[in-house]
Design an enzyme around this catalytic site. Structure first.
Site, PDB file in Angstrom:
ATOM      1  N   ARG B  98      24.773  26.042   0.433  1.00 28.47           N
ATOM      2  CA  ARG B  98      24.139  27.773  -0.735  1.00 28.47           C
ATOM      3  C   ARG B  98      24.099  28.239  -1.067  1.00 28.47           C
ATOM      4  NH1 ARG B  98      20.650  29.614   5.125  1.00 28.47           N
ATOM      5  NH2 ARG B  98      20.779  28.087   6.330  1.00 28.47           N
ATOM      6  N   GLU B 169      11.612  26.148   1.789  1.00 33.71           N
ATOM      7  CA  GLU B 169      11.696  27.115   1.649  1.00 33.71           C
ATOM      8  C   GLU B 169      12.291  28.004   1.401  1.00 33.71           C
ATOM      9  OE1 GLU B 169      13.918  28.554   5.144  1.00 33.71           O
ATOM     10  OE2 GLU B 169      11.946  30.051   6.115  1.00 33.71           O
TER      11      GLU B 169
HETATM   12  C1  B12 Z   1      19.970  37.934  11.444  1.00 29.83           C
HETATM   13  C2  B12 Z   1      20.857  37.202  11.660  1.00 29.83           C
HETATM   14  C3  B12 Z   1      20.643  36.094  10.172  1.00 29.83           C
HETATM   15  C4  B12 Z   1      19.919  36.641   8.915  1.00 29.83           C
HETATM   16  C5  B12 Z   1      21.392  37.552   8.410  1.00 29.83           C
HETATM   17  C6  B12 Z   1      21.019  38.854   7.313  1.00 29.83           C
HETATM   18  C7  B12 Z   1      22.513  39.705   6.584  1.00 29.83           C
HETATM   19  N1  B12 Z   1      22.528  39.557   5.542  1.00 29.83           N
HETATM   20  O1  B12 Z   1      22.927  40.197   7.760  1.00 29.83           O
HETATM   21  C8  B12 Z   1      19.588  35.909   8.137  1.00 29.83           C
HETATM   22  C9  B12 Z   1      18.460  35.554   9.024  1.00 29.83           C
HETATM   23  C10 B12 Z   1      20.186  35.638   6.624  1.00 29.83           C
HETATM   24  C11 B12 Z   1      20.808  34.656   8.387  1.00 29.83           C
HETATM   25  C12 B12 Z   1      20.970  33.489   7.816  1.00 29.83           C
HETATM   26  C13 B12 Z   1      21.717  32.807   8.285  1.00 29.83           C
HETATM   27  N2  B12 Z   1      22.242  32.735   9.496  1.00 29.83           N
HETATM   28 CO1  B12 Z   1      22.122  34.090  10.703  1.00 29.83          CO
HETATM   29  N3  B12 Z   1      22.247  35.379  12.757  1.00 29.83           N
HETATM   30  C14 B12 Z   1      21.292  36.381  12.441  1.00 29.83           C
HETATM   31  C15 B12 Z   1      21.145  37.311  14.027  1.00 29.83           C
HETATM   32  C16 B12 Z   1      20.181  36.215  14.979  1.00 29.83           C
HETATM   33  C17 B12 Z   1      21.379  38.078  14.138  1.00 29.83           C
HETATM   34  C18 B12 Z   1      23.139  38.441  13.637  1.00 29.83           C
HETATM   35  C19 B12 Z   1      23.393  39.648  13.721  1.00 29.83           C
HETATM   36  O2  B12 Z   1      23.015  40.253  13.131  1.00 29.83           O
HETATM   37  N4  B12 Z   1      23.320  40.896  14.646  1.00 29.83           N
HETATM   38  C20 B12 Z   1      23.484  41.727  15.155  1.00 29.83           C
HETATM   39  C21 B12 Z   1      25.225  42.246  14.812  1.00 29.83           C
HETATM   40  C22 B12 Z   1      24.974  43.916  15.736  1.00 29.83           C
HETATM   41  O3  B12 Z   1      26.064  41.623  15.643  1.00 29.83           O
HETATM   42  P1  B12 Z   1      27.077  40.325  15.282  1.00 29.83           P
HETATM   43  O4  B12 Z   1      26.471  39.946  13.962  1.00 29.83           O
HETATM   44  O5  B12 Z   1      27.114  39.913  15.947  1.00 29.83           O
HETATM   45  O6  B12 Z   1      28.490  41.366  14.624  1.00 29.83           O
HETATM   46  C23 B12 Z   1      28.800  42.728  16.148  1.00 29.83           C
HETATM   47  C24 B12 Z   1      30.054  41.399  16.716  1.00 29.83           C
HETATM   48  O7  B12 Z   1      29.880  40.291  16.608  1.00 29.83           O
HETATM   49  C25 B12 Z   1      31.448  41.612  16.252  1.00 29.83           C
HETATM   50  N5  B12 Z   1      32.347  41.582  15.515  1.00 29.83           N
HETATM   51  C26 B12 Z   1      31.975  41.122  14.273  1.00 29.83           C
HETATM   52  N6  B12 Z   1      32.585  40.923  13.307  1.00 29.83           N
HETATM   53  C27 B12 Z   1      33.565  41.143  14.484  1.00 29.83           C
HETATM   54  C28 B12 Z   1      35.305  41.011  13.956  1.00 29.83           C
HETATM   55  C29 B12 Z   1      36.137  41.686  14.861  1.00 29.83           C
HETATM   56  C30 B12 Z   1      37.675  42.492  14.099  1.00 29.83           C
HETATM   57  C31 B12 Z   1      35.623  42.209  15.385  1.00 29.83           C
HETATM   58  C32 B12 Z   1      36.366  43.046  16.607  1.00 29.83           C
HETATM   59  C33 B12 Z   1      34.166  42.771  16.222  1.00 29.83           C
HETATM   60  C34 B12 Z   1      33.838  41.869  15.660  1.00 29.83           C
HETATM   61  O8  B12 Z   1      30.933  43.373  16.335  1.00 29.83           O
HETATM   62  C35 B12 Z   1      29.522  43.464  15.391  1.00 29.83           C
HETATM   63  C36 B12 Z   1      29.398  44.713  15.499  1.00 29.83           C
HETATM   64  O9  B12 Z   1      28.820  44.791  17.155  1.00 29.83           O
HETATM   65  C37 B12 Z   1      23.012  35.560  14.637  1.00 29.83           C
HETATM   66  C38 B12 Z   1      22.072  34.855  16.113  1.00 29.83           C
HETATM   67  C39 B12 Z   1      22.379  36.514  17.486  1.00 29.83           C
HETATM   68  N7  B12 Z   1      23.503  37.153  17.289  1.00 29.83           N
HETATM   69  O10 B12 Z   1      21.354  36.670  18.235  1.00 29.83           O
HETATM   70  C40 B12 Z   1      22.433  34.163  14.062  1.00 29.83           C
HETATM   71  C41 B12 Z   1      23.960  33.870  13.669  1.00 29.83           C
HETATM   72  C42 B12 Z   1      25.234  34.720  13.189  1.00 29.83           C
HETATM   73  N8  B12 Z   1      23.464  33.037  12.313  1.00 29.83           N
HETATM   74  C43 B12 Z   1      23.814  32.191  12.377  1.00 29.83           C
HETATM   75  C44 B12 Z   1      23.490  30.997  10.815  1.00 29.83           C
HETATM   76  C45 B12 Z   1      23.884  29.450  11.039  1.00 29.83           C
HETATM   77  C46 B12 Z   1      23.137  31.518   9.889  1.00 29.83           C
HETATM   78  C47 B12 Z   1      22.795  30.672   8.724  1.00 29.83           C
HETATM   79  C48 B12 Z   1      23.664  29.515   8.414  1.00 29.83           C
HETATM   80  C49 B12 Z   1      21.800  29.741   9.294  1.00 29.83           C
HETATM   81  C50 B12 Z   1      21.510  28.679   9.994  1.00 29.83           C
HETATM   82  N9  B12 Z   1      21.606  27.376   9.610  1.00 29.83           N
HETATM   83  O11 B12 Z   1      20.847  28.773  10.821  1.00 29.83           O
HETATM   84  C51 B12 Z   1      22.417  31.670   8.122  1.00 29.83           C
HETATM   85  C52 B12 Z   1      23.717  31.637   6.804  1.00 29.83           C
HETATM   86  C53 B12 Z   1      23.719  31.781   5.500  1.00 29.83           C
HETATM   87  C54 B12 Z   1      25.365  32.806   5.060  1.00 29.83           C
HETATM   88  N10 B12 Z   1      25.749  32.423   3.954  1.00 29.83           N
HETATM   89  O12 B12 Z   1      26.354  33.278   5.774  1.00 29.83           O
HETATM   90  C55 B12 Z   1      24.473  31.308  13.507  1.00 29.83           C
HETATM   91  C56 B12 Z   1      25.769  31.341  13.427  1.00 29.83           C
HETATM   92  C57 B12 Z   1      26.431  30.260  14.529  1.00 29.83           C
HETATM   93  C58 B12 Z   1      27.357  29.392  15.043  1.00 29.83           C
HETATM   94  N11 B12 Z   1      28.574  30.471  14.918  1.00 29.83           N
HETATM   95  O13 B12 Z   1      27.426  28.333  15.700  1.00 29.83           O
HETATM   96  C59 B12 Z   1      23.713  31.934  14.691  1.00 29.83           C
HETATM   97  C60 B12 Z   1      24.801  32.555  15.419  1.00 29.83           C
HETATM   98  C61 B12 Z   1      22.518  32.407  15.268  1.00 29.83           C
HETATM   99  C62 B12 Z   1      22.682  30.553  15.966  1.00 29.83           C
HETATM  100  N12 B12 Z   1      22.797  30.961  16.990  1.00 29.83           N
HETATM  101  O14 B12 Z   1      22.465  29.598  14.717  1.00 29.83           O
HETATM  102  N13 B12 Z   1      21.448  34.963   9.947  1.00 29.83           N
END
Ligand code: B12
Ligand code: B12
Lengths: 140, 482, 482, 140
Positions: B98, B169
């Site tokens: 990408r 897409e």
């Molecule tokens: C929204 C989302 C997107 C949006 C992101 C928009 C944006 N620019 O932010 C879009 C639609 C663009 C997107 C794209 C992609 N996504 Co996405 N996305 C999500 C989703 C649904 C929610 C993420 C989110 O915002 N959560 C809310 C925030 C608050 O939580 P968080 O991100 O987890 O962060 C928290 C914790 O993780 C933690 N945390 C994070 N980092 C750290 C570091 C430390 C030190 C600590 C203590 C805590 C901590 O604290 C944070 C705050 O509470 C997740 C799945 C889910 N969680 O339900 C998938 C997910 C993260 N995405 C995923 C993927 C793979 C992608 C894509 C590669 C597309 C794809 N193949 O499906 C692309 C990424 C392209 C790229 N270059 O990165 C996967 C990752 C898979 C994996 N790890 O095995 C997930 C898990 C979905 C899945 N099950 O397939 N995504």
């Protein structure tokens, strides 16, 4: 007393910005001085910022699954750049696919991270750990 | 705004450069690609499937899926079409590809081969080249689409269309602002003009390729009108280059009535703006994305979120629904988990298929009217900024914050808009940043949020926004204080 | 119809006999039971919880669950209240106890002890006696109810109420016709008069015990009005004996608008009939049962059916929903599967809790009017047959087919009514048997079915009924020909 | 040619009547003469009806989970009553709880049933099996 400096960012080619914005707000609120590099941060950018701010810890996020590839070698590079005492925290969806936390943790501890967190982590606990780890490392 | 096709000689000149950006580029031959596409059986054409869904009032189901290696990817897709009964198949591209970081993708392929499982979060189609893509598209029986998030997707388009994919897409805004940090918006818009021209060329030669701008953007508390404006603009840009089959998307917001209003108004408004711009020969369809924000970790709860999304798709009679899996919160799903999301979705859709449910009521009408007014404000601002050139208009609008996508990573996005849910879970704006919304509209938003603030005895702050972001993953819609 | 309380001396005379029917009966002491109930903390009182749900507009979630052995049963319930976040707990009684076959239940307990897992399909509360019941009710923190299917449930009521249960499901019709084959209807109605009198006695002594007639009956293509008439009649009989807290039930039919119409009309009509009969001091609440017919075997699909049920409960704002599990088609669920049904339900409910969805529209109003007219036809017929005595009226109505429950096993049920879905999935009658419905009503039913027959190019036959019975388990609502 | 006689019923204290009505209609339609005893049928009632109608097979249903207890000894009783060649089929949700089909099948085959079916069985296949089993048993 100067606030403790942290460097925050999402590593690699990862664009997930929502958690990053929340982490920034949370750690700032908790009293740290956060240098937030945002998304798509390279290992060198993390280290440059840490050197520049004399940071106590680098908080690495990886959500998109390539964490395993992107994080490899970060510890060594830190040491190389003279950051031998810096804390390395990592969190998020660190590997590809739903994987038992213990397995993921081991993988990243072995890579040289001090602490490893899953996506459902309670940030209040992280702040506690960070404070005590920093104290233990003899920094403030 | 004036809509003009890219000159063919400019296209060809660019093309030479594009194909050089990675070795597999040299295998792409436009005419051979056309011939190859002509040989694809009609039922496997994506554009045709979307059209049939519309005339037959069917909602087609499609998963996301992609792994590093060709054989594994085929196994995965086959499982999704047989066990999962997917109507449409995806090929989700990995995150290095990408960003055009094909060398890193190559490392990912190697490491995946060594590890025996995928270390990439998608299928590196550029590295696998035309022949690799053809192996995939030939191995399945359903129409198949490239799904990604690539600001500059020219090489990927060349390879994958020649490789037998019949839908593509993305768009210059929707695959930049939410997916990139430092990619110039004008650059991505121009790169996508190339992609759309390529699709237009296929169309001119009798091969219909479906195009789908990415509706949900950051997937996080997006008020419907923001996504709608982006969708309409990208639709216009695609039509300008000769695209005919266009599918506009919207991601579930969580309030059922707001979602229903959003889906009907997207269809209506896009149709109107396209006609107003002078386009008539297009086939417009709508795709609904199940909840795109943070999912609950528990699989039973994830199934509930998935089912609720399916309910909305059925009630709104959209042509397609993009399906999540019960592993969403944790990681890329196994093929079994992915299929189970499809099965749950299928079950809801088929139980509701002959039912007419809350198609219309006063609240839906109120919300549709609101969305229409909001979209008009933004579209007028872009037109005014355009000075005739839509790409110019879009760039200026983002620079000035007249377009602004909440929570996006791009430095070309102002990021000053802050949404929050009102007391019934409708997504409203608490800070409009510089969006050109009228005072009337903003006072409606503010009143609704004040109502919630009162109910919760706390002010509307960033804490409320944070609470709302976490809410669904914590089994709520609205992030109320404890 | 005249409503008269059973004479206390008759009650006491019967009581002596009832308590002798199994050795554990001798441990029941009415006054000691009252004292024991007085010690139960208020938040654990079922009637109070239902009342609070009504005033707070909350939908409480309750599973079904019961195993042979006390410790296992306690472990099961604790899992459901912690992991499953159940608001209300059940104790489902095994099928031998339901038929008063306590000796066979004893064998089941023995074999279960030997096997190390439950060989009974429920908790044999009579065999475990008052002290066994108290161990259970004391081990949990939520209000807890006896759920069964017992035509003569007098001994079970004596033991379980003295044992600390604060709600009791069932009724003289609803726990006979769908649950028994040869039990005389008059006998079961009189046995339930005893149960209701017992509950009335607790009420008179300041202990509120919730009563819940079993709404879904055979759970199979039941047109709403048939269940409603049974519910209203059993409600009247309960109020007659001094019951105050009454919860009437309805099982999901599958057409969302019909279900919404059914749930609102049940509340309205019951309130009206109760008032007309002179009752005023009652607390009426409504329970919705997730789909009671055959489930899909696949767990993802089962989650979809469960979530759709939760959607209807939320939209209808009922006080309680009875939750199914993803194991439904296969067998009594493990505690984990049972909890996962609860979690999915909770997720849907809480995402919808602040939303108002399709509460009312033209179709819902049409269906409510229809149900109202149908209920009136049957209620009048029962009244006419009663000669003043409701029990008499009910027995005669069943004998003459004026009341008739589709697919029921009882020989006291005519079994001549045949339902089928219309072209939008509403449950209609294709054969009314001897139900006293007006020609107007029947021509509406027939027209709607004719519409479907036309769409499917086949006549309305038993094959269509069979297809409809299988439909949901085969991922459809309507059993269309292939 | 006289139609083959079958005895059908739901054993024990089981009240599930819906499947029973469908089985009755299906086997009748398929050309068998079905004596349907309905729900809550005891072992003796099954055998009495089989003796009376000279049935080629008894089709036992059990849905409610007590099948294991209710079916034990049916084969022995059949033999005792002189029905030594009768086919015994059983189907439904035969044990308590979701259990792998193979396990359930073994349990009931061991009890002396000729064929064992889960709840999702295709009735057309059952009719085929029944016809060939009856032919093999030398009856018609
Ligand atoms: C929204 C989302 C997107 C949006 C992101 C928009 C944006 N620019 O932010 C879009 C639609 C663009 C997107 C794209 C992609 N996504 Co996405 N996305 C999500 C989703 C649904 C929610 C993420 C989110 O915002 N959560 C809310 C925030 C608050 O939580 P968080 O991100 O987890 O962060 C928290 C914790 O993780 C933690 N945390 C994070 N980092 C750290 C570091 C430390 C030190 C600590 C203590 C805590 C901590 O604290 C944070 C705050 O509470 C997740 C799945 C889910 N969680 O339900 C998938 C997910 C993260 N995405 C995923 C993927 C793979 C992608 C894509 C590669 C597309 C794809 N193949 O499906 C692309 C990424 C392209 C790229 N270059 O990165 C996967 C990752 C898979 C994996 N790890 O095995 C997930 C898990 C979905 C899945 N099950 O397939 N995504
Ligand atoms: C409707 C229903 C009820 C209704 C029944 C109304 C009535 N009188 O018929 C009501 C609500 C009254 C009821 C009560 C109970 N039920 Co119930 N019920 C169901 C349900 C949801 C559907 C059954 C049905 O009608 N299916 C449709 C028909 C067409 O299918 P079928 O019955 O499976 O029959 C087909 C096949 O099994 C097969 N088949 C059956 N027998 C045979 C025999 C042969 C030889 C062959 C070849 C094939 C065959 O062919 C049939 C036709 O296709 C099932 C779960 C499910 N399937 O989703 C639970 C279920 C059968 N019930 C169950 C239980 C436990 C009970 C209760 C004990 C209450 C409780 N503890 O939960 C009581 C029973 C009391 C009693 N004395 O029997 C359990 C059994 C558990 C187990 N075996 O581990 C089930 C599986 C639900 C569950 N998962 O807990 N139930």
């Amino acid at each position: 007393m100067n606030p403790t400096h942290l460097v925050l960012g999402v590593i690699g080619a990862d664009c997930h910005s929502v958690g990053n914005k929340i982490l920034d707000a949370y750690f700032t609120e908790a009293g740290f001085h956060v240098t937030n590099l945002g998304v798509m941060v390279s290992q060198d950018e993390f280290i440059d910022a840490a050197v520049e701010t004399d940071a106590a810890a680098i908080l690495v996020s990886s959500l998109y699954g390539h964490g395993e590839i992107d994080c490899e070698g970060l510890r060594a590079k830190c040491v190389e750049r003279g950051l031998d005492r810096i804390l390395l925290y990592v969190g998020g969806n660190l590997v590809v696919g739903k994987t038992p936390y213990a397995e993921v943790e081991k993988k990243f501890l072995d890579m040289g991270f001090n602490r490893v967190f899953g996506p459902q982590v309670d940030l209040a606990e992280v702040v506690e750990l960070l404070r005590s780890d920093i104290a233990a490392a003899g920094r403030k | 705004m004036r809509f003009e096709q890219m000159a063919w000689k400019d296209f060809l000149a660019q093309r030479l450069e594009v194909l050089k950006t990675w070795p597999t580029g040299k295998d792409v031959d436009l005419d051979e690609g056309l011939r190859y596409q002509r040989g694809i059986p009609e039922p496997k054409n994506f554009a045709r499937a979307m059209n049939k869904a519309k005339s037959g009032r069917k909602t087609l189901i499609q998963p996301r899926a992609g792994v590093a290696l060709i054989d594994d990817h085929i196994r995965l897709l086959r499982h999704l079409e047989t066990e999962g009964t997917a109507d449409l198949l995806p090929t989700t591209i990995d995150a290095y590809t990408r960003q055009n970081r094909y060398a890193e993708a190559a490392v990912g392929i190697e490491k995946s081969t060594a590890a025996g499982h995928s270390l990439l979060n998608g299928f590196p189609a550029v590295n696998h080249g035309v022949s690799g893509c053809r192996r995939v598209t030939e191995a399945v029986t359903k129409p198949i689409q490239v799904r990604h998030g690539t600001p500059d997707a020219r090489l990927l388009a060349e390879i994958s269309l020649a490789g037998g994919f019949t839908s593509y897409e993305g768009g210059g805004i929707s695959y930049n602002i939410p997916y990139a940090k430092k990619v110039d918006l004008g650059d991505s818009l121009r790169a996508w003009r190339y992609v759309d021209r390529l699709v237009g060329y296929y169309e001119e030669n009798g091969i219909s390729i479906n195009r789908e701008p990415f509706g949900p953007l950051t997937g996080t508390l997006l008020p419907p009108f923001i996504g709608h404006v982006v969708a309409i603009l990208e639709g216009l840009l695609a039509l300008e280059q000769g695209v005919k089959s266009i599918t506009l998307g919207y991601g579930q917001g969580g309030n059922v009535l707001q979602d229903l209003a959003a889906l009907t108004s997207l269809r209506e408004l896009a149709g109107e703006y396209f006609a107003k711009a002078g386009f008539s020969d297009f086939d417009l369809t709508i795709v609904f994305h199940q909840w795109m924000g943070g999912f609950p970790e528990d699989e039973a709860k994830a199934f509930a979120v998935i089912s609720l999304g399916a309910f909305v798709a059925a009630a709104a009679e959209v042509e397609k629904i993009i399906v999540k899996s019960p592993h969403e919160a944790m990681g890329i799903p196994t093929k079994e988990a992915n299929a189970s999301g499809l099965k749950a979705t299928r079950q809801v859709l088929s139980m509701l298929t002959d039912q007419k449910i809350c198609a219309d009521n006063d609240i839906i009408r109120r919300e549709k009217e609101l969305i229409r007014n909001e979209v008009r404000c933004l579209m007028e601002a872009v037109e005014n900024a355009a000075g005739g050139d839509p790409i110019q208009g879009i760039c200026r609008a983002f620079a000035g914050g007249l377009l602004d996508i909440p929570f996006a990573p791009s430095i070309y996005n102002r990021g000053r808009v802050l949404p929050a849910r009102d007391n019934e879970g409708f997504i409203r704006l608490f800070s409009k940043g510089n969006l050109p919304l009228t005072d009337d509209i903003m006072s409606f938003h503010k009143d609704r949020l004040a109502e919630r603030a009162k109910a919760e005895s706390r002010p509307v702050t960033f804490q409320m926004v944070t609470d709302d972001i976490y809410a669904i993953s914590k089994s709520k819609l609205i992030g109320r204080p404890k």
